[in-house]
Design an enzyme around this catalytic site. Structure first.
Site, PDB file in Angstrom:
ATOM      1  N   LYS A  13       0.845  -1.085  -0.062  1.00 33.17           N
ATOM      2  CA  LYS A  13       0.078   0.071  -0.193  1.00 33.17           C
ATOM      3  C   LYS A  13       0.982   1.139   0.076  1.00 33.17           C
ATOM      4  O   LYS A  13       0.561   2.058  -0.965  1.00 33.17           O
ATOM      5  CB  LYS A  13      -0.808   0.069   1.316  1.00 33.17           C
ATOM      6  CG  LYS A  13      -1.818  -1.139   1.335  1.00 33.17           C
ATOM      7  CD  LYS A  13      -2.687  -1.098   2.450  1.00 33.17           C
ATOM      8  CE  LYS A  13      -2.175  -1.016   3.891  1.00 33.17           C
ATOM      9  NZ  LYS A  13      -1.417  -2.492   4.154  1.00 33.17           N
ATOM     10  N   ARG A  88      -9.987   1.138   7.789  1.00 30.69           N
ATOM     11  CA  ARG A  88      -9.576  -0.132   8.167  1.00 30.69           C
ATOM     12  C   ARG A  88     -10.844  -0.985   8.956  1.00 30.69           C
ATOM     13  O   ARG A  88     -10.767  -2.020   9.412  1.00 30.69           O
ATOM     14  CB  ARG A  88      -8.567  -0.268   9.197  1.00 30.69           C
ATOM     15  CG  ARG A  88      -7.298  -0.143   8.479  1.00 30.69           C
ATOM     16  CD  ARG A  88      -6.270  -0.132   9.600  1.00 30.69           C
ATOM     17  NE  ARG A  88      -5.266  -0.917   9.446  1.00 30.69           N
ATOM     18  CZ  ARG A  88      -3.996  -0.590   8.747  1.00 30.69           C
ATOM     19  NH1 ARG A  88      -4.003   0.544   8.217  1.00 30.69           N
ATOM     20  NH2 ARG A  88      -3.104  -1.442   8.964  1.00 30.69           N
ATOM     21  N   ARG A 127      11.907  -5.930   4.900  1.00 33.15           N
ATOM     22  CA  ARG A 127      11.282  -4.380   5.091  1.00 33.15           C
ATOM     23  C   ARG A 127      12.457  -3.726   5.944  1.00 33.15           C
ATOM     24  O   ARG A 127      12.628  -3.863   6.994  1.00 33.15           O
ATOM     25  CB  ARG A 127      10.080  -3.976   5.109  1.00 33.15           C
ATOM     26  CG  ARG A 127       9.759  -2.653   5.340  1.00 33.15           C
ATOM     27  CD  ARG A 127       8.292  -2.280   5.313  1.00 33.15           C
ATOM     28  NE  ARG A 127       7.548  -2.926   6.277  1.00 33.15           N
ATOM     29  CZ  ARG A 127       6.136  -2.459   6.528  1.00 33.15           C
ATOM     30  NH1 ARG A 127       5.544  -2.100   5.534  1.00 33.15           N
ATOM     31  NH2 ARG A 127       5.669  -3.034   7.513  1.00 33.15           N
ATOM     32  N   ARG A 160      10.884  -1.845  11.296  1.00 30.30           N
ATOM     33  CA  ARG A 160       9.641  -1.304  11.872  1.00 30.30           C
ATOM     34  C   ARG A 160       9.426  -2.146  13.272  1.00 30.30           C
ATOM     35  O   ARG A 160       9.383  -3.427  12.756  1.00 30.30           O
ATOM     36  CB  ARG A 160       8.541  -1.169  11.168  1.00 30.30           C
ATOM     37  CG  ARG A 160       8.074   0.145  10.887  1.00 30.30           C
ATOM     38  CD  ARG A 160       7.073   0.246   9.701  1.00 30.30           C
ATOM     39  NE  ARG A 160       5.639  -0.396  10.127  1.00 30.30           N
ATOM     40  CZ  ARG A 160       4.467  -0.479   9.202  1.00 30.30           C
ATOM     41  NH1 ARG A 160       4.601   0.010   8.285  1.00 30.30           N
ATOM     42  NH2 ARG A 160       3.611  -1.221   9.675  1.00 30.30           N
ATOM     43  N   ARG A 171      -1.210  -8.610  13.277  1.00 28.29           N
ATOM     44  CA  ARG A 171      -1.822  -7.731  12.009  1.00 28.29           C
ATOM     45  C   ARG A 171      -2.411  -8.609  11.210  1.00 28.29           C
ATOM     46  O   ARG A 171      -3.582  -7.805  10.636  1.00 28.29           O
ATOM     47  CB  ARG A 171      -0.514  -6.762  11.732  1.00 28.29           C
ATOM     48  CG  ARG A 171      -0.248  -5.771  12.857  1.00 28.29           C
ATOM     49  CD  ARG A 171       1.206  -5.515  12.309  1.00 28.29           C
ATOM     50  NE  ARG A 171       1.474  -4.849  10.845  1.00 28.29           N
ATOM     51  CZ  ARG A 171       2.751  -4.916  10.261  1.00 28.29           C
ATOM     52  NH1 ARG A 171       3.991  -5.417  10.714  1.00 28.29           N
ATOM     53  NH2 ARG A 171       2.646  -4.373   9.170  1.00 28.29           N
TER      54      ARG A 171
HETATM   55  P1  AP5 Z   1       4.677  -1.752   2.039  1.00 28.15           P
HETATM   56  O1  AP5 Z   1       4.494  -0.820   0.596  1.00 28.15           O
HETATM   57  O2  AP5 Z   1       5.590  -1.194   3.099  1.00 28.15           O
HETATM   58  O3  AP5 Z   1       3.308  -2.538   2.468  1.00 28.15           O
HETATM   59  P2  AP5 Z   1       2.162  -1.689   3.190  1.00 28.15           P
HETATM   60  O4  AP5 Z   1       0.972  -2.285   2.527  1.00 28.15           O
HETATM   61  O5  AP5 Z   1       2.265  -0.438   3.163  1.00 28.15           O
HETATM   62  O6  AP5 Z   1       2.574  -2.451   4.272  1.00 28.15           O
HETATM   63  P3  AP5 Z   1       2.528  -2.075   6.118  1.00 28.15           P
HETATM   64  O7  AP5 Z   1       2.969  -2.813   6.891  1.00 28.15           O
HETATM   65  O8  AP5 Z   1       2.588  -0.640   6.113  1.00 28.15           O
HETATM   66  O9  AP5 Z   1       0.881  -1.990   6.156  1.00 28.15           O
HETATM   67  P4  AP5 Z   1      -0.035  -1.883   7.595  1.00 28.15           P
HETATM   68  O10 AP5 Z   1      -1.348  -1.808   7.165  1.00 28.15           O
HETATM   69  O11 AP5 Z   1       0.383  -3.381   8.526  1.00 28.15           O
HETATM   70  O12 AP5 Z   1       0.637  -0.819   8.465  1.00 28.15           O
HETATM   71  P5  AP5 Z   1       0.271   0.569   8.567  1.00 28.15           P
HETATM   72  O13 AP5 Z   1       1.338   1.556   8.656  1.00 28.15           O
HETATM   73  O14 AP5 Z   1      -0.950   1.022   7.730  1.00 28.15           O
HETATM   74  O15 AP5 Z   1       5.407  -2.992   1.353  1.00 28.15           O
HETATM   75  C1  AP5 Z   1       6.047  -3.875   2.337  1.00 28.15           C
HETATM   76  C2  AP5 Z   1       7.302  -4.480   1.842  1.00 28.15           C
HETATM   77  O16 AP5 Z   1       7.252  -5.098   0.612  1.00 28.15           O
HETATM   78  C3  AP5 Z   1       8.570  -3.290   1.747  1.00 28.15           C
HETATM   79  O17 AP5 Z   1       9.747  -3.713   2.052  1.00 28.15           O
HETATM   80  C4  AP5 Z   1       8.419  -3.069   0.003  1.00 28.15           C
HETATM   81  O18 AP5 Z   1       9.764  -2.587  -0.242  1.00 28.15           O
HETATM   82  C5  AP5 Z   1       8.156  -4.498  -0.388  1.00 28.15           C
HETATM   83  N1  AP5 Z   1       7.399  -4.364  -1.557  1.00 28.15           N
HETATM   84  C6  AP5 Z   1       6.157  -3.708  -1.833  1.00 28.15           C
HETATM   85  N2  AP5 Z   1       5.819  -4.011  -2.957  1.00 28.15           N
HETATM   86  C7  AP5 Z   1       6.379  -4.988  -3.553  1.00 28.15           C
HETATM   87  C8  AP5 Z   1       6.520  -5.876  -4.669  1.00 28.15           C
HETATM   88  N3  AP5 Z   1       5.697  -5.473  -5.935  1.00 28.15           N
HETATM   89  N4  AP5 Z   1       7.353  -6.880  -4.849  1.00 28.15           N
HETATM   90  C9  AP5 Z   1       8.380  -7.027  -4.016  1.00 28.15           C
HETATM   91  N5  AP5 Z   1       8.563  -6.410  -2.796  1.00 28.15           N
HETATM   92  C10 AP5 Z   1       7.573  -5.439  -2.612  1.00 28.15           C
HETATM   93  O19 AP5 Z   1      -0.350   0.498  10.284  1.00 28.15           O
HETATM   94  C11 AP5 Z   1       0.494   0.350  11.302  1.00 28.15           C
HETATM   95  C12 AP5 Z   1      -0.451   0.539  12.658  1.00 28.15           C
HETATM   96  O20 AP5 Z   1      -0.954   1.666  12.709  1.00 28.15           O
HETATM   97  C13 AP5 Z   1      -1.454  -0.534  12.548  1.00 28.15           C
HETATM   98  O21 AP5 Z   1      -1.186  -1.925  12.891  1.00 28.15           O
HETATM   99  C14 AP5 Z   1      -2.233   0.166  13.599  1.00 28.15           C
HETATM  100  O22 AP5 Z   1      -2.041  -0.077  14.803  1.00 28.15           O
HETATM  101  C15 AP5 Z   1      -1.978   1.513  13.279  1.00 28.15           C
HETATM  102  N6  AP5 Z   1      -3.175   2.349  12.148  1.00 28.15           N
HETATM  103  C16 AP5 Z   1      -2.641   2.652  11.061  1.00 28.15           C
HETATM  104  N7  AP5 Z   1      -4.041   3.211  10.248  1.00 28.15           N
HETATM  105  C17 AP5 Z   1      -5.016   2.794  11.309  1.00 28.15           C
HETATM  106  C18 AP5 Z   1      -6.307   2.924  10.918  1.00 28.15           C
HETATM  107  N8  AP5 Z   1      -6.867   3.358   9.979  1.00 28.15           N
HETATM  108  N9  AP5 Z   1      -7.131   2.369  12.169  1.00 28.15           N
HETATM  109  C19 AP5 Z   1      -6.598   2.100  13.346  1.00 28.15           C
HETATM  110  N10 AP5 Z   1      -5.325   1.874  13.204  1.00 28.15           N
HETATM  111  C20 AP5 Z   1      -4.610   2.295  12.198  1.00 28.15           C
HETATM  112 MG    MG Z   2       2.575   1.048   4.924  1.00 29.78          MG
END
Ligand code: AP5
Ligand code: MG
Ligand code: ZN
Length: 213
Positions: A13, A88, A127, A160, A171
């Site tokens: 994402k 979410r 990552r 992270r 998660r």
């Molecule tokens: P990356 O692009 O980092 O993936 P991502 O989908 O952004 O993954 P996240 O771990 O950030 O998602 P998340 O939903 O768990 O975390 P968030 O920060 O939103 O890619 C991942 C890896 O793969 C990278 O190393 C990248 O280089 C690699 N990659 C990407 N594309 C690739 C490809 N095509 N091929 C190969 N490799 C690739 O949330 C974190 C926390 O915040 C949550 O757990 C929660 O506690 C809180 N939070 C955030 N938003 C909310 C909300 N709306 N409501 C409540 N709590 C929330």
């Molecule tokens: Mg992310």
């Protein structure tokens, strides 16, 4: 462009949202990045969010909706937005619909990046993120020019805290339980777009753009 990007942790994402937003000239709005910044700055929001994030749980809806409402009031969001990791929960999705209806700028699409679990584990384990500017890398799939050093700002890359295996499992469970139902929510609204999130980063970006056309 007014879209949300959905998908499990590690689906790409953040990677895709940054590219799509830059291309369209609209802000990339990641609630996860906003919470991590608040944690770094030690604000009250950060202190509250940290406990939930460290266990892989969701930050409460009213807190999350509050920061999104504020963010959408900023001038740059008038041009559009790419949401990453929001909404979410059904409560968040309904709140977003209401806020956007008030602004008369409804969502154009909800893009789901579809990636199998085995791939997710490999992505999150490798990552690395820049603690200074937020850039994301992967030791194997998207390595920086110099190992362990950010291409953009030269800071030392880190893992992270919530990418520990146990937290990743939680998660994923939270995603299935609380976020996956939004796929049906957006399908019913007629704006769901499903895209294969495997394959090279550039190829996924191209597929998303193609699907949005
Ligand atoms: P990356 O692009 O980092 O993936 P991502 O989908 O952004 O993954 P996240 O771990 O950030 O998602 P998340 O939903 O768990 O975390 P968030 O920060 O939103 O890619 C991942 C890896 O793969 C990278 O190393 C990248 O280089 C690699 N990659 C990407 N594309 C690739 C490809 N095509 N091929 C190969 N490799 C690739 O949330 C974190 C926390 O915040 C949550 O757990 C929660 O506690 C809180 N939070 C955030 N938003 C909310 C909300 N709306 N409501 C409540 N709590 C929330
Ligand atoms: Mg992310
Ligand atoms: Zn950096």
């Amino acid at each position: 462009m007014r879209i949300v990007l959905m998908g499990p942790p590690g689906a790409g994402k953040g990677t895709q949202a940054a590219r799509l937003a830059a291309r369209a000239g609209v802000p990339h709005i990641s609630t996860g990045d906003m919470f991590r910044q608040a944690v770094r700055e030690g604000t009250p929001l950060g202190l509250e969010a940290k406990g939930y994030m460290d266990r892989g749980a969701l930050v409460p809806d009213e807190v999350t909706i509050g920061i999104v409402r504020e963010r959408l009031r900023q001038e740059d969001a008038a041009r559009g937005f790419v949401f990453d990791g929001f909404p979410r929960t059904t409560v968040q999705a309904e709140a977003l619909d209401r806020i956007l209806a008030e602004l008369e700028r409804p969502l154009e699409a909800a893009v789901e990046l579809v990636v199998p679990d085995a791939e997710i584990v490999r992505r999150l384990a490798g990552r690395r993120v820049c603690p200074q500017c937020g850039a994301t890398y992967h030791v194997e799939f998207q390595p920086p020019a110099r190992p362990g050093v950010c291409d953009r700002c030269g800071a030392e890359l880190a893992q992270r805290p919530d990418d520990r295996e146990e937290t990743v499992r939680e998660r994923l469970a939270v995603y299935r339980r609380q976020t996956a139902p939004l796929v049906d929510y957006y399908r019913a609204a007629g704006i769901l777009v499903q895209v294969d999130g495997t394959g090279a980063v550039d190829a996924v970006t191209a597929s998303v753009l193609e699907a949005l056309r």
